[in-house]
Scaffold this motif. Structure first.
Motif, PDB file in Angstrom:
ATOM      1  N   PRO A 162      -1.868 -11.137  -0.633  1.00 28.14           N
ATOM      2  CA  PRO A 162      -2.220 -10.664  -2.043  1.00 28.14           C
ATOM      3  C   PRO A 162      -3.574 -10.022  -2.013  1.00 28.14           C
ATOM      4  O   PRO A 162      -3.733  -9.187  -3.002  1.00 28.14           O
ATOM      5  CB  PRO A 162      -2.692 -12.164  -2.495  1.00 28.14           C
ATOM      6  CG  PRO A 162      -1.697 -13.063  -1.518  1.00 28.14           C
ATOM      7  CD  PRO A 162      -1.778 -12.306  -0.159  1.00 28.14           C
ATOM      8  N   ASP A 163      -4.433 -10.108  -1.048  1.00 25.69           N
ATOM      9  CA  ASP A 163      -5.763  -9.463  -1.100  1.00 25.69           C
ATOM     10  C   ASP A 163      -5.608  -7.990  -0.917  1.00 25.69           C
ATOM     11  O   ASP A 163      -6.046  -7.069  -2.008  1.00 25.69           O
ATOM     12  CB  ASP A 163      -6.742 -10.024   0.046  1.00 25.69           C
ATOM     13  CG  ASP A 163      -8.202  -9.513   0.014  1.00 25.69           C
ATOM     14  OD1 ASP A 163      -8.463  -9.234  -1.198  1.00 25.69           O
ATOM     15  OD2 ASP A 163      -8.938  -9.366   0.862  1.00 25.69           O
ATOM     16  N   THR A 164      -4.775  -7.435  -0.193  1.00 23.33           N
ATOM     17  CA  THR A 164      -4.501  -6.068  -0.065  1.00 23.33           C
ATOM     18  C   THR A 164      -3.413  -5.421  -1.010  1.00 23.33           C
ATOM     19  O   THR A 164      -3.658  -4.400  -1.686  1.00 23.33           O
ATOM     20  CB  THR A 164      -3.520  -5.809   1.136  1.00 23.33           C
ATOM     21  OG1 THR A 164      -4.224  -6.327   2.429  1.00 23.33           O
ATOM     22  CG2 THR A 164      -3.475  -4.437   1.396  1.00 23.33           C
ATOM     23  N   ASP A 200      -3.036  -2.483  -6.207  1.00 19.03           N
ATOM     24  CA  ASP A 200      -2.940  -2.337  -7.493  1.00 19.03           C
ATOM     25  C   ASP A 200      -3.976  -1.920  -8.494  1.00 19.03           C
ATOM     26  O   ASP A 200      -3.795  -1.141  -9.485  1.00 19.03           O
ATOM     27  CB  ASP A 200      -2.517  -3.981  -8.011  1.00 19.03           C
ATOM     28  CG  ASP A 200      -1.062  -4.382  -7.650  1.00 19.03           C
ATOM     29  OD1 ASP A 200      -0.110  -3.372  -7.229  1.00 19.03           O
ATOM     30  OD2 ASP A 200      -0.736  -5.460  -7.377  1.00 19.03           O
ATOM     31  N   ILE A 201      -5.210  -2.400  -8.329  1.00 18.25           N
ATOM     32  CA  ILE A 201      -6.449  -2.157  -9.056  1.00 18.25           C
ATOM     33  C   ILE A 201      -6.875  -0.546  -8.537  1.00 18.25           C
ATOM     34  O   ILE A 201      -7.057   0.145  -9.594  1.00 18.25           O
ATOM     35  CB  ILE A 201      -7.652  -2.883  -8.785  1.00 18.25           C
ATOM     36  CG1 ILE A 201      -7.264  -4.334  -9.196  1.00 18.25           C
ATOM     37  CG2 ILE A 201      -9.111  -2.435  -9.487  1.00 18.25           C
ATOM     38  CD1 ILE A 201      -8.185  -5.462  -8.941  1.00 18.25           C
ATOM     39  N   ASN A 202      -6.975  -0.307  -7.359  1.00 21.06           N
ATOM     40  CA  ASN A 202      -7.332   1.031  -6.900  1.00 21.06           C
ATOM     41  C   ASN A 202      -6.083   1.977  -7.427  1.00 21.06           C
ATOM     42  O   ASN A 202      -6.486   3.253  -7.865  1.00 21.06           O
ATOM     43  CB  ASN A 202      -7.681   1.101  -5.445  1.00 21.06           C
ATOM     44  CG  ASN A 202      -7.977   2.317  -4.963  1.00 21.06           C
ATOM     45  OD1 ASN A 202      -7.058   3.149  -4.580  1.00 21.06           O
ATOM     46  ND2 ASN A 202      -9.133   2.926  -5.435  1.00 21.06           N
ATOM     47  N   GLY A 203      -5.070   1.477  -7.564  1.00 19.08           N
ATOM     48  CA  GLY A 203      -3.896   2.493  -8.319  1.00 19.08           C
ATOM     49  C   GLY A 203      -4.017   2.938  -9.477  1.00 19.08           C
ATOM     50  O   GLY A 203      -3.641   4.112  -9.952  1.00 19.08           O
ATOM     51  N   PRO A 206     -10.514  -7.547  -2.996  1.00 22.41           N
ATOM     52  CA  PRO A 206     -11.067  -8.186  -4.078  1.00 22.41           C
ATOM     53  C   PRO A 206     -11.973  -9.341  -3.482  1.00 22.41           C
ATOM     54  O   PRO A 206     -12.883 -10.166  -4.213  1.00 22.41           O
ATOM     55  CB  PRO A 206      -9.554  -8.799  -4.625  1.00 22.41           C
ATOM     56  CG  PRO A 206      -8.767  -7.457  -4.401  1.00 22.41           C
ATOM     57  CD  PRO A 206      -9.247  -6.915  -3.196  1.00 22.41           C
ATOM     58  N   THR A 207     -11.458  -9.951  -2.134  1.00 26.43           N
ATOM     59  CA  THR A 207     -12.256 -11.152  -1.747  1.00 26.43           C
ATOM     60  C   THR A 207     -13.413 -10.728  -1.143  1.00 26.43           C
ATOM     61  O   THR A 207     -14.344 -11.643  -1.314  1.00 26.43           O
ATOM     62  CB  THR A 207     -11.658 -11.597  -0.488  1.00 26.43           C
ATOM     63  OG1 THR A 207     -11.118 -10.599   0.274  1.00 26.43           O
ATOM     64  CG2 THR A 207     -10.048 -12.355  -0.919  1.00 26.43           C
TER      65      THR A 207
END
Length: 242
Positions: free
Chosen positions: A18-20, A25-28, A167-168
């Motif tokens: 989920p971290d990756t 998703d966000i960097n996309g 994210p972590t």
């Protein structure tokens, strides 16, 4: 195999971590955004929010000097930059122990908006610094503190958007900044409040107390003061009667 032969990391699976997957998703969003937005996010995430917190602290200082308990309020405000600096120092051994590479070192296909980040990734210095300031501001004043905490969360989002943190990394930084600012606040207040009260008795009193009219105390404080005022005559009557 060609990627390995040339020294480039191979893409890693996104679904099992989920971290990756959240990172992609966000960097996309940066890949789909226009160039001007990416440049704006780069400035905001690297410098803008930190500068915004500095302005917020100045506004808080200007306001808190008008409170009846101004020396104590200003002491709490002084704790904000000290908490941020201490949290960054605590982060130094954490980074050295975890030794987590930046996400673009292990994953391909990321849109990295800030080049040249070669230090370790966990935990995020920016998230740590901004949350420590936000939480310490909350100790001094809830309104300014909530704004500061909101800016810290925005900072965390920007760091992932820019492709320089997982994210972590951000979550760890937010937790570290909160822990340092809250857990050490009582000791900081014990040390800083006498200092600000001493300054209030000097020619530099304007630093901790406004020369203008004081702000009205909170309703609870006002009610307690009124009750104390009603009780005082009764004590005086008793003294006189004795």
């Amino acid at each position: 195999m060609a990627g390995l032969a040339m020294g480039y990391p191979m893409p890693q699976a996104r679904g099992g971590n989920p971290d990756t997957s959240t990172l992609y998703d966000i960097n996309g969003l940066a890949k789909d955004a226009p160039g001007w937005l990416d440049r704006t996010m780069e400035f905001v995430g690297e410098y803008g929010i930190v500068l915004g917190l500095a302005v917020l602290m100045v506004l808080a200082w200007w306001s808190l000097r008008r409170r009846p308990d101004a020396p104590a309020a200003v002491a709490a405000l002084l704790w904000a930059p000290l908490a941020a600096g201490l949290a960054l120092l605590v982060n130094v051994p954490i980074r050295g122990f975890v030794k987590r590479p930046r996400p673009f070192m292990d994953h391909t296909g990321l849109e990295v908006l800030v080049k040249g980040k070669t230090d370790y990734s966990f935990v995020s210095d920016h998230a740590t610094l901004t949350m420590a300031i936000g939480v310490a501001l909350f100790v001094a004043n809830r309104k300014y503190g909530l704004i500061g905490i909101g800016l810290a969360f925005l900072e965390g989002f920007c760091r992932v958007y820019m492709g320089v943190h997982y994210p972590t990394d951000v979550i760890g930084g937010l937790a570290l900044g909160t822990a340092v600012a809250l857990l050490l606040a009582p000791l900081a207040m014990m040390a800083l409040t006498p200092l600000t009260r001493a300054v209030a008795g000097t020619r530099f009193a304007w630093l901790v107390r406004s020369a203008g009219p004081l702000a009205a105390p909170p309703p609870l404080v006002a009610a307690e003061a009124a009750e104390a005022g009603r009780e005082t005559p009764r004590h005086r009557d008793n003294d006189l009667a004795a």
